[in-house]
Write a protein that holds these residues in place. Sequence first.
Motif, PDB file in Angstrom:
ATOM      1  N   ASP A 155       1.109 -31.957 -46.511  1.00  0.00           N
ATOM      2  CA  ASP A 155       0.454 -30.949 -45.682  1.00  0.00           C
ATOM      3  C   ASP A 155      -1.064 -30.978 -45.858  1.00  0.00           C
ATOM      4  O   ASP A 155      -1.802 -30.537 -44.975  1.00  0.00           O
ATOM      5  CB  ASP A 155       1.001 -29.558 -46.014  1.00  0.00           C
TER       6      ASP A 155
ATOM      7  N   ALA B 113      -2.108 -33.376 -43.180  1.00  0.00           N
ATOM      8  CA  ALA B 113      -1.569 -33.157 -41.840  1.00  0.00           C
ATOM      9  C   ALA B 113      -2.414 -32.145 -41.088  1.00  0.00           C
ATOM     10  O   ALA B 113      -2.937 -31.196 -41.677  1.00  0.00           O
ATOM     11  CB  ALA B 113      -0.118 -32.672 -41.925  1.00  0.00           C
TER      12      ALA B 113
ATOM     13  N   TYR C 213       6.661 -33.633 -38.146  1.00  0.00           N
ATOM     14  CA  TYR C 213       5.479 -34.447 -38.371  1.00  0.00           C
ATOM     15  C   TYR C 213       5.526 -35.639 -37.407  1.00  0.00           C
ATOM     16  O   TYR C 213       6.607 -36.147 -37.090  1.00  0.00           O
ATOM     17  CB  TYR C 213       5.435 -34.976 -39.805  1.00  0.00           C
TER      18      TYR C 213
ATOM     19  N   LYS D  62      10.725 -31.347 -40.158  1.00  0.00           N
ATOM     20  CA  LYS D  62      10.276 -30.603 -41.340  1.00  0.00           C
ATOM     21  C   LYS D  62      11.445 -29.980 -42.106  1.00  0.00           C
ATOM     22  O   LYS D  62      11.482 -30.028 -43.339  1.00  0.00           O
ATOM     23  CB  LYS D  62       9.307 -29.506 -40.894  1.00  0.00           C
TER      24      LYS D  62
ATOM     25  N   PHE E 150       1.160 -32.345 -37.101  1.00  0.00           N
ATOM     26  CA  PHE E 150       2.256 -31.432 -37.417  1.00  0.00           C
ATOM     27  C   PHE E 150       2.403 -30.411 -36.301  1.00  0.00           C
ATOM     28  O   PHE E 150       1.441 -29.702 -35.963  1.00  0.00           O
ATOM     29  CB  PHE E 150       1.992 -30.720 -38.743  1.00  0.00           C
TER      30      PHE E 150
END
Length: 284
Positions: free
Chosen positions: A74, A77, A209, A230, A268
């Motif tokens: 994350d 992302a 993603y 996810k 994302f």
Amino acid sequence: MRSAPHLHLAVWALLLLHFAAFVPEARAQQEIDDESEFSYDSRSENGPENWGKIKEEWVTCATGRVQSPIDLSDRHAAQAPNLGYLHHSYRPAEASIVNRGHDITVTFQRDAGSLWINGTAYHLRQVHWHSPSEHHLNGRQYSLELHMVHLSAENKAAVIGRLYKIGRRDHFLHELEPYLRRMAGMKEKEEKVGVVDPWEARGDGEAYYRYMGSLTTPACDEGVIWTVIKRVATVSTHQLKLLTDAVHDGFEMNARPLQKLNGRYISFFCPHDDHERYYAAADH
């Protein structure tokens, strides 16, 4: 999770167009044929670190700059709300199950529907499993990963990845359990399994993603559009054992090691109603 720069979505679109136009076609047939020349043993001469040296046509495994799998962090992302919900139209279709030696694959004999990305239809061809997972989420590796391999009319590849942790049994695998038992140790054995509904493989979870990568088996062809869900699904210990027992000795663990990000964008998408939940989870 960090906010995406305003230019991010535009850059992502340009990169996607660039890869679609100039990256050699990802020959997803390599995800269908058995490749007995390679292994996943890092200590072996034909292990993952040496795939690019085994055959001239596999050199991309060593020299490629957009290889898969990767760690979907994350921290790297960027939010991409314009990606939108996944647009697919799966339908039940006749299928067969094949022991390719290095994995178990369900191949669809008829039209099983499509995944649409940027106006292009990618037709579902087959699904297969890797144990443990090839992709990681925020540094964590899971027990299993399902790949749903799609091809466009131009033979470009798009793959949906779904990760599993140990827990309740998976319904899609449950329907295949009798065939998995018969597959054990039988290289290139193929059995018709009747009508299979790929929607059950796709499962739940709208957040995902998206990044540009490669196939994860030789010849590691690049230009693959990856979509990794996810939400982590569950698989029972018994089901995981059926999958690992069925493949050949040495392929019980058939996950390629993580590859370098090399500055790639990871996008994302998260439905608006789920933003708070996912971002709170990312902060802990």
